[in-house]
Design a protein around this motif. Sequence first.
Motif, PDB file in Angstrom:
ATOM      1  N   PHE A 162       0.982  15.220  -8.353  1.00  0.00           N
ATOM      2  CA  PHE A 162       2.297  16.171  -7.957  1.00  0.00           C
ATOM      3  C   PHE A 162       2.766  16.574  -9.780  1.00  0.00           C
ATOM      4  O   PHE A 162       3.359  17.682  -9.945  1.00  0.00           O
ATOM      5  CB  PHE A 162       3.924  15.852  -7.320  1.00  0.00           C
ATOM      6  N   ALA A 163       2.805  15.350 -10.899  1.00  0.00           N
ATOM      7  CA  ALA A 163       3.918  16.337 -11.413  1.00  0.00           C
ATOM      8  C   ALA A 163       2.136  16.266 -12.121  1.00  0.00           C
ATOM      9  O   ALA A 163       2.999  17.191 -13.702  1.00  0.00           O
ATOM     10  CB  ALA A 163       3.737  13.981 -12.639  1.00  0.00           C
ATOM     11  N   GLY A 164       1.003  15.825 -12.935  1.00  0.00           N
ATOM     12  CA  GLY A 164      -0.129  16.841 -13.467  1.00  0.00           C
ATOM     13  C   GLY A 164       0.021  17.795 -12.629  1.00  0.00           C
ATOM     14  O   GLY A 164      -0.502  19.278 -14.006  1.00  0.00           O
ATOM     15  N   VAL A 165       0.667  18.251 -10.849  1.00  0.00           N
ATOM     16  CA  VAL A 165       0.037  20.102 -10.626  1.00  0.00           C
ATOM     17  C   VAL A 165       0.969  20.260 -11.610  1.00  0.00           C
ATOM     18  O   VAL A 165       1.191  21.921 -12.336  1.00  0.00           O
ATOM     19  CB  VAL A 165      -0.126  20.259  -9.691  1.00  0.00           C
ATOM     20  N   ALA A 166       2.436  20.039 -11.871  1.00  0.00           N
ATOM     21  CA  ALA A 166       3.857  20.076 -12.025  1.00  0.00           C
ATOM     22  C   ALA A 166       3.361  20.722 -14.057  1.00  0.00           C
ATOM     23  O   ALA A 166       3.700  22.107 -14.200  1.00  0.00           O
ATOM     24  CB  ALA A 166       5.232  19.856 -11.825  1.00  0.00           C
ATOM     25  N   ALA A 167       2.612  20.127 -14.556  1.00  0.00           N
ATOM     26  CA  ALA A 167       2.681  20.189 -15.767  1.00  0.00           C
ATOM     27  C   ALA A 167       1.569  20.633 -16.042  1.00  0.00           C
ATOM     28  O   ALA A 167       1.867  21.706 -16.772  1.00  0.00           O
ATOM     29  CB  ALA A 167       2.392  18.585 -16.577  1.00  0.00           C
ATOM     30  N   ARG A 189       2.556   6.207  -5.835  1.00  0.00           N
ATOM     31  CA  ARG A 189       3.027   6.442  -7.156  1.00  0.00           C
ATOM     32  C   ARG A 189       1.499   7.674  -7.300  1.00  0.00           C
ATOM     33  O   ARG A 189       2.041   8.099  -7.865  1.00  0.00           O
ATOM     34  CB  ARG A 189       2.733   4.758  -7.184  1.00  0.00           C
ATOM     35  N   ARG A 190       0.612   7.557  -6.196  1.00  0.00           N
ATOM     36  CA  ARG A 190      -0.449   7.928  -6.646  1.00  0.00           C
ATOM     37  C   ARG A 190      -0.086   9.888  -6.326  1.00  0.00           C
ATOM     38  O   ARG A 190      -0.716  10.581  -7.007  1.00  0.00           O
ATOM     39  CB  ARG A 190      -1.931   7.750  -5.635  1.00  0.00           C
ATOM     40  N   PRO A 195       0.432  -1.129   0.203  1.00  0.00           N
ATOM     41  CA  PRO A 195      -0.078   0.137   0.145  1.00  0.00           C
ATOM     42  C   PRO A 195       0.866   1.894   0.264  1.00  0.00           C
ATOM     43  O   PRO A 195       0.486   2.035  -0.907  1.00  0.00           O
ATOM     44  CB  PRO A 195      -1.383  -0.040   1.349  1.00  0.00           C
ATOM     45  N   SER A 196       2.322   1.771   1.016  1.00  0.00           N
ATOM     46  CA  SER A 196       2.905   2.505   0.507  1.00  0.00           C
ATOM     47  C   SER A 196       3.272   2.726  -1.111  1.00  0.00           C
ATOM     48  O   SER A 196       3.679   4.114  -1.115  1.00  0.00           O
ATOM     49  CB  SER A 196       3.649   2.116   2.168  1.00  0.00           C
ATOM     50  N   ARG A 197       3.498   1.979  -1.377  1.00  0.00           N
ATOM     51  CA  ARG A 197       4.508   2.170  -2.894  1.00  0.00           C
ATOM     52  C   ARG A 197       3.221   2.491  -3.574  1.00  0.00           C
ATOM     53  O   ARG A 197       3.519   3.509  -4.036  1.00  0.00           O
ATOM     54  CB  ARG A 197       4.770   0.937  -3.012  1.00  0.00           C
ATOM     55  N   LEU A 198       1.882   2.099  -3.355  1.00  0.00           N
ATOM     56  CA  LEU A 198       0.673   2.853  -4.249  1.00  0.00           C
ATOM     57  C   LEU A 198       0.633   3.676  -3.934  1.00  0.00           C
ATOM     58  O   LEU A 198       0.037   4.788  -5.077  1.00  0.00           O
ATOM     59  CB  LEU A 198      -0.714   1.607  -4.062  1.00  0.00           C
TER      60      LEU A 198
END
Length: 80
Positions: free
Chosen positions: A14-19, A8-9, A2-5
């Motif tokens: 974060f990548a979406g907000v930066a883009a 990733r989320r 669960p911590s890996r998931l």
Amino acid sequence: MPSRLTARRLGAVFAGVAAAFALSLGGASIADAKIQPVDTQCTNGGGHQPGGQQPSCTGAGLTQESENQNPAGHAPPGQN
């Protein structure tokens, strides 16, 4: 697992907000371009160009022809 998931989320968020932020900054400079009408030629009643009157009209009985241009001096598609 669960911590890996979760990681990733969070990374995807974060990548979406930066883009989105980068695209909003890049689009601002394009939107600031001003389309302005520029005198291109002068015609008389017969549709001819009188000598010495280009590109702006001075005198009566003349029709000013203009074209929308951007700061680079080009006519943007669909603007004329």
